[in-house]
Design an enzyme around this catalytic site. Sequence first.
Site, PDB file in Angstrom:
ATOM      1  N   LYS A   1       0.757  -1.161  -0.025  1.00  0.00           N
ATOM      2  CA  LYS A   1      -0.032   0.104   0.046  1.00  0.00           C
ATOM      3  C   LYS A   1       0.874   1.251  -0.159  1.00  0.00           C
ATOM      4  O   LYS A   1       2.040   1.334   0.386  1.00  0.00           O
ATOM      5  CB  LYS A   1      -0.781   0.152   1.029  1.00  0.00           C
ATOM      6  CG  LYS A   1      -1.992  -1.004   1.232  1.00  0.00           C
ATOM      7  CD  LYS A   1      -2.871  -0.802   2.085  1.00  0.00           C
ATOM      8  CE  LYS A   1      -4.189  -2.008   2.176  1.00  0.00           C
ATOM      9  NZ  LYS A   1      -5.420  -1.792   2.820  1.00  0.00           N
ATOM     10  N   TYR A  41     -12.431  -2.492  -4.765  1.00  0.00           N
ATOM     11  CA  TYR A  41     -13.079  -2.301  -3.547  1.00  0.00           C
ATOM     12  C   TYR A  41     -14.530  -2.207  -3.514  1.00  0.00           C
ATOM     13  O   TYR A  41     -15.181  -1.815  -2.420  1.00  0.00           O
ATOM     14  CB  TYR A  41     -12.560  -1.301  -2.780  1.00  0.00           C
ATOM     15  CG  TYR A  41     -11.074  -1.158  -1.888  1.00  0.00           C
ATOM     16  CD1 TYR A  41     -10.710  -2.677  -1.432  1.00  0.00           C
ATOM     17  CD2 TYR A  41     -10.216  -0.377  -2.116  1.00  0.00           C
ATOM     18  CE1 TYR A  41      -9.574  -2.786  -0.820  1.00  0.00           C
ATOM     19  CE2 TYR A  41      -8.914  -0.548  -1.225  1.00  0.00           C
ATOM     20  CZ  TYR A  41      -8.608  -1.950  -0.897  1.00  0.00           C
ATOM     21  OH  TYR A  41      -7.317  -1.915  -0.343  1.00  0.00           O
ATOM     22  N   ASN A 106      -2.722  -0.237   6.690  1.00  0.00           N
ATOM     23  CA  ASN A 106      -2.342  -1.377   7.267  1.00  0.00           C
ATOM     24  C   ASN A 106      -1.462  -2.393   6.371  1.00  0.00           C
ATOM     25  O   ASN A 106      -1.431  -3.501   6.242  1.00  0.00           O
ATOM     26  CB  ASN A 106      -3.895  -2.347   7.407  1.00  0.00           C
ATOM     27  CG  ASN A 106      -4.605  -2.409   6.296  1.00  0.00           C
ATOM     28  OD1 ASN A 106      -4.354  -2.162   5.330  1.00  0.00           O
ATOM     29  ND2 ASN A 106      -5.633  -3.100   6.514  1.00  0.00           N
ATOM     30  N   HIS A 109      -2.360  -5.254   1.174  1.00  0.00           N
ATOM     31  CA  HIS A 109      -3.701  -5.920   0.577  1.00  0.00           C
ATOM     32  C   HIS A 109      -3.377  -7.502   0.171  1.00  0.00           C
ATOM     33  O   HIS A 109      -2.271  -7.325  -0.348  1.00  0.00           O
ATOM     34  CB  HIS A 109      -4.342  -5.029  -0.886  1.00  0.00           C
ATOM     35  CG  HIS A 109      -5.124  -5.963  -1.220  1.00  0.00           C
ATOM     36  ND1 HIS A 109      -6.429  -6.245  -0.755  1.00  0.00           N
ATOM     37  CD2 HIS A 109      -5.387  -6.799  -2.582  1.00  0.00           C
ATOM     38  CE1 HIS A 109      -7.273  -6.993  -1.555  1.00  0.00           C
ATOM     39  NE2 HIS A 109      -6.553  -7.357  -2.555  1.00  0.00           N
ATOM     40  N   GLU A 120      -7.564 -10.525  -9.506  1.00  0.00           N
ATOM     41  CA  GLU A 120      -6.706  -9.251  -9.078  1.00  0.00           C
ATOM     42  C   GLU A 120      -5.590  -9.116 -10.035  1.00  0.00           C
ATOM     43  O   GLU A 120      -4.865  -8.282 -10.166  1.00  0.00           O
ATOM     44  CB  GLU A 120      -6.546  -9.520  -7.485  1.00  0.00           C
ATOM     45  CG  GLU A 120      -7.737  -9.221  -6.854  1.00  0.00           C
ATOM     46  CD  GLU A 120      -7.696  -8.886  -5.305  1.00  0.00           C
ATOM     47  OE1 GLU A 120      -6.428  -9.340  -4.744  1.00  0.00           O
ATOM     48  OE2 GLU A 120      -8.482  -8.693  -4.808  1.00  0.00           O
TER      49      GLU A 120
HETATM   50  P1  ADP Z   1      -8.287  -6.872   3.922  1.00  0.00           P
HETATM   51  O1  ADP Z   1      -7.714  -5.642   3.429  1.00  0.00           O
HETATM   52  O2  ADP Z   1      -8.056  -7.298   5.087  1.00  0.00           O
HETATM   53  O3  ADP Z   1      -9.058  -8.013   2.887  1.00  0.00           O
HETATM   54  P2  ADP Z   1     -11.221  -5.479   3.437  1.00  0.00           P
HETATM   55  O4  ADP Z   1     -11.280  -6.209   1.978  1.00  0.00           O
HETATM   56  O5  ADP Z   1     -12.414  -5.834   4.373  1.00  0.00           O
HETATM   57  O6  ADP Z   1     -10.036  -6.027   4.469  1.00  0.00           O
HETATM   58  O7  ADP Z   1     -11.126  -3.933   3.497  1.00  0.00           O
HETATM   59  C1  ADP Z   1     -10.042  -3.354   2.572  1.00  0.00           C
HETATM   60  C2  ADP Z   1      -9.559  -2.233   3.120  1.00  0.00           C
HETATM   61  O8  ADP Z   1     -10.606  -1.226   3.543  1.00  0.00           O
HETATM   62  C3  ADP Z   1      -8.778  -2.485   4.395  1.00  0.00           C
HETATM   63  O9  ADP Z   1      -7.445  -3.079   4.313  1.00  0.00           O
HETATM   64  C4  ADP Z   1      -8.522  -1.378   5.149  1.00  0.00           C
HETATM   65  O10 ADP Z   1      -7.634  -0.653   4.638  1.00  0.00           O
HETATM   66  C5  ADP Z   1      -9.916  -0.601   4.834  1.00  0.00           C
HETATM   67  N1  ADP Z   1     -10.923  -0.927   6.162  1.00  0.00           N
HETATM   68  C6  ADP Z   1     -11.641  -2.074   5.989  1.00  0.00           C
HETATM   69  N2  ADP Z   1     -12.640  -1.767   6.945  1.00  0.00           N
HETATM   70  C7  ADP Z   1     -12.257  -0.413   7.591  1.00  0.00           C
HETATM   71  C8  ADP Z   1     -12.905   0.450   8.613  1.00  0.00           C
HETATM   72  N3  ADP Z   1     -13.872  -0.175   9.668  1.00  0.00           N
HETATM   73  N4  ADP Z   1     -12.343   1.518   8.897  1.00  0.00           N
HETATM   74  C9  ADP Z   1     -11.227   1.779   7.800  1.00  0.00           C
HETATM   75  N5  ADP Z   1     -10.730   1.321   6.819  1.00  0.00           N
HETATM   76  C10 ADP Z   1     -11.108  -0.071   6.703  1.00  0.00           C
END
Ligand code: ADP
Length: 147
Positions: A1, A41, A106, A109, A120
């Site tokens: 990221k 997303y 975080n 991805h 993807e």
């Molecule tokens: P992951 O990346 O663990 O697969 P998701 O696909 O649910 O998780 O979400 C995509 C991205 O959206 C996350 O990596 C994070 O950056 C963001 N995200 C998800 N849920 C939240 C939340 N409650 N608050 C802020 N950002 C979020």
Amino acid sequence: KPCTLQRGLVGEITHRFERKGLRLAGMKMMQLTDEVLSEHYAHLSGKPFFQRVKDSMMAAPVIVCCFEGLGDVYKRQVRTLAGPTNGRLAAPGTIRGDYSMSFQENIVHTSDSPETAAIELTRFFKPEEIFDYKQATFDYLYANDEY
Ligand code: ADP
């Protein structure tokens, strides 16, 4: 990221996947767009933080990687190495647990299934950017009845 690039962590994060034994099949830097991220997303489109997440993913270039391994790598290895979505709650030892204090920023991805990975890979790579070569360490990573 983008946060990973900006924090100078690209080498450390790709090293985590390499040292696990996954084969690096493709890697490049790219600038994501709102259009690609809206597709990527789409499952978050109803969430209040949808635009914020997309903005965060466009704030700087990203490094996209294709790592390959035997078995259920997506759920069991890659997702476990990354840790749960919220970095603040992720356990030490996971990527997010070691490098992130945030739900959004975080670090990585990861694809969550072979089906998602296939989609993807076509979203982020051209076919000629994925390389099929024998990993020199392959015979030392797996027993011969684990192929
Ligand atoms: P992951 O990346 O663990 O697969 P998701 O696909 O649910 O998780 O979400 C995509 C991205 O959206 C996350 O990596 C994070 O950056 C963001 N995200 C998800 N849920 C939240 C939340 N409650 N608050 C802020 N950002 C979020």
